[in-house]
Design an enzyme around this catalytic site. Structure first.
Site, PDB file in Angstrom:
ATOM      1  N   GLU A 262      -5.619  -0.530   5.693  1.00 56.73           N
ATOM      2  CA  GLU A 262      -5.084  -1.076   4.186  1.00 56.73           C
ATOM      3  C   GLU A 262      -3.945  -0.087   4.030  1.00 56.73           C
ATOM      4  O   GLU A 262      -3.816   1.198   4.113  1.00 56.73           O
ATOM      5  CB  GLU A 262      -6.211  -0.808   3.214  1.00 56.73           C
ATOM      6  CG  GLU A 262      -7.189  -2.052   3.049  1.00 56.73           C
ATOM      7  CD  GLU A 262      -7.939  -2.011   1.630  1.00 56.73           C
ATOM      8  OE1 GLU A 262      -7.377  -0.962   0.811  1.00 56.73           O
ATOM      9  OE2 GLU A 262      -9.149  -2.131   1.918  1.00 56.73           O
ATOM     10  N   GLU A 316      -5.720 -10.815  -5.949  1.00 54.29           N
ATOM     11  CA  GLU A 316      -7.242 -11.260  -5.995  1.00 54.29           C
ATOM     12  C   GLU A 316      -7.603 -10.963  -7.570  1.00 54.29           C
ATOM     13  O   GLU A 316      -7.907  -9.948  -8.195  1.00 54.29           O
ATOM     14  CB  GLU A 316      -8.076 -10.382  -5.361  1.00 54.29           C
ATOM     15  CG  GLU A 316      -7.752 -10.514  -3.957  1.00 54.29           C
ATOM     16  CD  GLU A 316      -8.793  -9.545  -2.945  1.00 54.29           C
ATOM     17  OE1 GLU A 316     -10.062  -9.565  -2.826  1.00 54.29           O
ATOM     18  OE2 GLU A 316      -8.343  -8.474  -2.589  1.00 54.29           O
ATOM     19  N   LYS A 319     -10.675  -9.277  -9.623  1.00 53.91           N
ATOM     20  CA  LYS A 319     -10.892  -7.685  -9.347  1.00 53.91           C
ATOM     21  C   LYS A 319     -10.774  -7.086 -10.619  1.00 53.91           C
ATOM     22  O   LYS A 319      -9.801  -7.265 -11.434  1.00 53.91           O
ATOM     23  CB  LYS A 319      -9.938  -7.205  -8.445  1.00 53.91           C
ATOM     24  CG  LYS A 319     -10.332  -7.144  -6.995  1.00 53.91           C
ATOM     25  CD  LYS A 319      -9.361  -6.259  -5.950  1.00 53.91           C
ATOM     26  CE  LYS A 319     -10.113  -6.318  -4.599  1.00 53.91           C
ATOM     27  NZ  LYS A 319      -9.122  -5.114  -3.898  1.00 53.91           N
ATOM     28  N   GLU A 325      -4.561  -3.461  -9.488  1.00 56.34           N
ATOM     29  CA  GLU A 325      -5.477  -3.891  -8.704  1.00 56.34           C
ATOM     30  C   GLU A 325      -5.676  -5.553  -8.506  1.00 56.34           C
ATOM     31  O   GLU A 325      -6.126  -5.863  -7.321  1.00 56.34           O
ATOM     32  CB  GLU A 325      -6.959  -3.712  -9.345  1.00 56.34           C
ATOM     33  CG  GLU A 325      -7.383  -2.346  -8.900  1.00 56.34           C
ATOM     34  CD  GLU A 325      -7.655  -1.609  -7.559  1.00 56.34           C
ATOM     35  OE1 GLU A 325      -8.235  -2.477  -6.954  1.00 56.34           O
ATOM     36  OE2 GLU A 325      -7.182  -0.716  -7.299  1.00 56.34           O
TER      37      GLU A 325
END
Length: 453
Positions: A262, A316, A319, A325
């Site tokens: 990542e 996302e 999250k 995030e």
């Protein structure tokens, strides 16, 4: 004429890389309620240079959708499954049967990551079960005649290092060293990579100075010298990856490859977060892709690009945590780009979302603006020569070494970088210290590459 041929050869090599960039991957997280269908995602990925996808689980719909695309697939075992894998070999066999054999080889599964950042949980029971789980997974693969074809690893945070600065001092945290040694011995025996999550973004948030931002974004900067070996680092990504390399070497595992599981940069964040913006996200991810494509490698691992999975394919939206995030996605739910980092097969270089100046249609060269300081010239020179271009002509004895001035050397390097990029105006920016000219700056025996776009 010779320079024109070199440019053509470079561009042909560059175009070839675009269709075979096995080192560029992307993370496909699913903590969201608005994601496109797996089949639509598979079609989207086939329009890009992305060659590998990392899943955090083993969603059969996604694995099936990626069948016969040639895209490598990394599947994951959740931390909650580790205990069962460790205690029951039959569970491992069933897991392989359901999640690998049911799809392989049409779906090109290449790696299984057992757990994600397990050591950071500080759950000693879970940590003690990690290696047995990986061993049972490996045995199940071998029993299915997939040993060596599908690798087994686990993913670590950079926090497993107790030291990372300077990179040559990289060392695994003593609290984890015994565990790391056993894990790494298993990985050495089975030829699997150490998977790590380096995030220059977090390095910047802990040191939000302009010079740190430039270093983190692969932008022109004065560099940072490693006091241990004298190597000058021009970007944080290389520094972080080489710190991991040093930690591996210090433990005697010089042959284990590194995989960047990542890395990424958010395009949005809360008002109290330093760094998130579209401009910074585009700069980091776009320059990262360009850096990988250059095949320059890192100072401790030159001449090759580490397999790198960019975080993330989509936002996302479910999250928890700060807004950043939920703001890492390269693509939106409607499959349009959040911003362009040059991954499209028809767009090999990063573009800006603002309306750019048109490409020059006549011969053009990139040179420093008048009045630029020596420090800025040196930063641009270091940056350009660190991107894989040939700066030999401005070295002692080279055709463009004289006059031996910073301005002259920077001018040659900045222009060569511009010519070897897509000749877009933003390739001749260098933090607003450069400009395009239509007057050939070549002199005596020093020939500046140049031509129409």
């Amino acid at each position: 004429m010779a320079f024109s041929i070199l440019i053509v050869l470079f561009l042909l090599q560059f175009l070839n890389l675009a269709s075979s960039q096995s080192f560029i991957g992307v993370n496909y997280g699913q903590v969201a309620d608005n994601l496109p269908s797996p089949s639509a995602t598979a079609k989207l990925l086939q329009t890009t240079a992305v060659q590998k996808v990392r899943l955090y689980g083993a969603d059969p719909a996604i694995i099936k959708a990626l069948a016969n695309t040639g895209i490598g697939i990394v599947i994951g075992v959740a931390n909650g499954e580790i205990a069962a894998l460790a205690s029951d070999p039959n569970f491992a066999t069933q897991w392989i049967n359901s999640n690998v054999l049911a799809h392989y080889p049409a779906s090109k599964i290449i790696l299984i990551t057992v757990g994600n950042e397990v050591l950071l949980t500080n759950d000693q029971n879970l940590i003690s079960q990690l290696l047995p789980a990986m061993q049972n997974m490996q045995r199940a693969l071998s029993s299915a005649s997939l040993g060596g074809k599908v690798k087994v690893s686990t993913v670590h945070s950079m926090a497993v290092l107790s030291r990372s600065d300077p990179p040559s001092s990289g060392l695994f945290n003593p609290a984890y060293q015994d565990t790391m040694r056993r894990l790494l011995q298993f990985q050495k025996d089975n030829g699997s990579p150490l998977a790590i999550n380096p995030y220059p973004f977090f390095a910047y948030t802990s040191d939000p100075r302009p010079e740190t931002l430039a270093f983190c974004l692969f932008q022109p900067n004065s560099g940072r010298v490693d006091s241990g070996n004298g190597i000058k680092y021009m970007n944080m990504f290389d520094a972080q990856v080489d710190a991991v390399r040093s930690a591996l070497n210090a433990m005697g595992f010089i042959d284990i490859e590194i995989l960047v599981a990542e890395t990424g940069w958010p395009y949005n964040g809360d008002s109290n977060e330093a760094g998130p913006s579209v401009e910074n996200a585009r700069a980091y991810n776009g320059n990262l892709v360009a850096h990988l494509r250059s095949m320059v490698g890192t100072p401790l691992m030159p001449g090759k690009s580490v397999d790198t999975y960019i975080f993330a394919l989509y936002d996302e939206d479910l999250k928890p945590g700060p807004a950043s995030e939920r703001s890492f996605g390269l693509f939106k739910p409607d499959l349009s780009m959040t911003y362009d980092i040059g991954l499209s097969k028809i767009s090999l270089t990063p573009k800006t979302p603002v309306t750019p100046s048109p490409k020059p249609t006549t011969a053009s060269w990139c040179v420093p603006k008048a009045g630029v300081s020596d420090a800025q010239l040196q930063a641009s020179l270091d940056y350009a020569c660190g991107q894989g271009i040939d700066c030999g002509p401005i070295q002692p004895g080279g055709a463009c070494f004289e006059p031996n001035t910073r301005a002259s050397h920077a001018s040659y390097a900045m222009n060569l970088y511009y010519q070897m990029s897509a000749k877009n105006p933003w390739n001749c920016d260098f933090s607003e210290t450069a400009t395009l000219t239509f007057k050939n700056p070549s002199y005596d025996g020093c020939i500046y590459p140049g031509g129409s776009a």
